[in-house]
Design an enzyme around this catalytic site. Structure first.
Site, PDB file in Angstrom:
ATOM      1  N   HIS A 189       0.815  -1.215   0.000  1.00  0.00           N
ATOM      2  CA  HIS A 189       0.000   0.000   0.000  1.00  0.00           C
ATOM      3  C   HIS A 189       0.849   1.266   0.000  1.00  0.00           C
ATOM      4  O   HIS A 189       0.372   2.316  -0.435  1.00  0.00           O
ATOM      5  CB  HIS A 189      -0.961  -0.019   1.187  1.00  0.00           C
ATOM      6  CG  HIS A 189      -2.134  -0.926   0.971  1.00  0.00           C
ATOM      7  ND1 HIS A 189      -3.435  -0.508   1.087  1.00  0.00           N
ATOM      8  CD2 HIS A 189      -2.192  -2.239   0.623  1.00  0.00           C
ATOM      9  CE1 HIS A 189      -4.247  -1.524   0.823  1.00  0.00           C
ATOM     10  NE2 HIS A 189      -3.511  -2.589   0.556  1.00  0.00           N
ATOM     11  N   HIS A 207      -0.712 -13.025  -1.050  1.00  0.00           N
ATOM     12  CA  HIS A 207      -1.972 -13.384  -0.381  1.00  0.00           C
ATOM     13  C   HIS A 207      -1.948 -14.805   0.172  1.00  0.00           C
ATOM     14  O   HIS A 207      -2.926 -15.246   0.779  1.00  0.00           O
ATOM     15  CB  HIS A 207      -3.144 -13.235  -1.358  1.00  0.00           C
ATOM     16  CG  HIS A 207      -3.529 -11.814  -1.605  1.00  0.00           C
ATOM     17  ND1 HIS A 207      -4.466 -11.437  -2.540  1.00  0.00           N
ATOM     18  CD2 HIS A 207      -3.106 -10.658  -1.017  1.00  0.00           C
ATOM     19  CE1 HIS A 207      -4.596 -10.117  -2.537  1.00  0.00           C
ATOM     20  NE2 HIS A 207      -3.781  -9.624  -1.622  1.00  0.00           N
TER      21      HIS A 207
END
Length: 326
Positions: free
Chosen positions: A120, A241
């Protein structure tokens, strides 16, 4: 090895890597210079202007054919980065200090959140105008909906950073980059070397630069292309992930289970539990032939996944970075 020898060796390795970067029909010219002994060898893409100049004098120079080629050279130099870095005489000690302090506060259960911080912070990068990127601006962006939950992860790293800064102040961009690498390693993933010397931003990056979770495969590929990443790198980075609460195997084990489970498409089941596995952007990877090819490759070969994830991660934490200068 002396610093002078290190500088000479680095130059030789980079020249060798440069010759491997592009087509044999082009000649390569190195725009820039290596610093004198004791200076920091690795600079930003702006400082190391390596151009791929076509034999046709009227053609337009292209920066390293694409910026992906820079990863090869950065990866080579990182083997020597502890000897030649922008942190002065304490540089040889600060990296292991950062690793040690990070491992005191980052458990396997917190690793996914720390790794998400990297994505991010760096994910705002845009290649066209060289905006955003890994610059610590995430500290100003925690109230944005897409960054929900990251405040806890930043607080965890703040505890480690306080102790590191007492020995040698480091930027948030460096701290986040190293912490993400350690998070992967803590969970059983590859050991990823991280170059030091990034500068922090004093303001947030523009909004709307992170890839939305609802993007289709074509949308994902276009978004990552704007950030300088190939389809292969997109699929490799998506493997992050494999840890966390997205339902891909052991939530604290960094392995290739992500790809194996993608191929099973559990979200198509009528079971409420399996239908919650992954995000729409994860599901999209197996609906695209180009992405699917890499999903299958990584499902079959964990070592290949680790290798490609390492290279893509190094590229990610260098995207848009502004570097200290001596």
């Amino acid at each position: 090895m002396t610093t002078a020898t290190t500088t000479t060796t680095t130059a030789s390795l980079l020249e060798t890597s440069l010759l491997r970067c592009g087509p044999t029909s082009s000649s390569f010219k190195f725009k820039g210079k290596f610093e004198s002994p004791g200076k920091h060898v690795v600079r930003t893409l702006r400082d190391w202007r390596i151009r791929c100049v076509s034999d046709d004098p009227g053609s337009r120079p292209d920066l390293v054919s694409s910026r992906r080629k820079m990863v090869v050279m950065l990866s080579t130099v990182q083997l020597l980065s502890h000897l030649v870095t922008p942190y002065g005489s304490k540089a040889a000690d600060i990296y292991p200090v950062m690793q040690n302090e990070i491992r005191k506060v980052v458990t396997k259960g917190k690793a996914a959140g720390v790794l998400r911080l990297v994505f991010h912070d760096a994910g705002t990068f845009e290649l066209d105008d060289n905006s955003g990127g890994i610059n610590g601006s995430i500290a100003y962006e925690l109230e944005r909906p897409e960054n929900t939950g990251l405040k806890k992860s930043l607080k965890v790293l703040a505890k480690a950073k306080v102790n590191v800064d007492e020995i040698q102040p480091v930027s948030w961009a460096d701290m986040i980059s190293v912490a993400g690498s350690e998070a992967v390693s803590i969970c059983g993933g590859p050991t990823i070397p991280v170059l030091l010397g990034r500068l922090d931003s004093t303001q947030p990056d523009p909004e709307g630069k992170l890839p939305p979770e609802t993007l289709s495969a074509s949308g994902l590929k276009e978004c990552f292309k704007r950030k300088g990443f190939s389809t292969q790198e997109l699929v490799a980075l998506s493997g992050a992930h494999t840890i966390g609460s997205k339902g891909f195997g052991d939530p604290t084990g960094f392995d290739n289970a992500y790809y194996k489970i993608l191929l099973e498409k559990p979200w198509t089941s009528t079971s409420k539990m399996t239908s919650m596995v992954g995000l729409p952007s994860d599901h999209a990877l197996v609906d695209d032939d180009e992405c699917l090819r890499w999903v299958k490759r990584y499902a079959e070969d964990q070592d290949k996944f680790f290798e490609d994830f390492t290279n893509a991660y190094i590229k990610l934490v260098n995207s848009g970075a502004k570097w200290k200068k001596l």
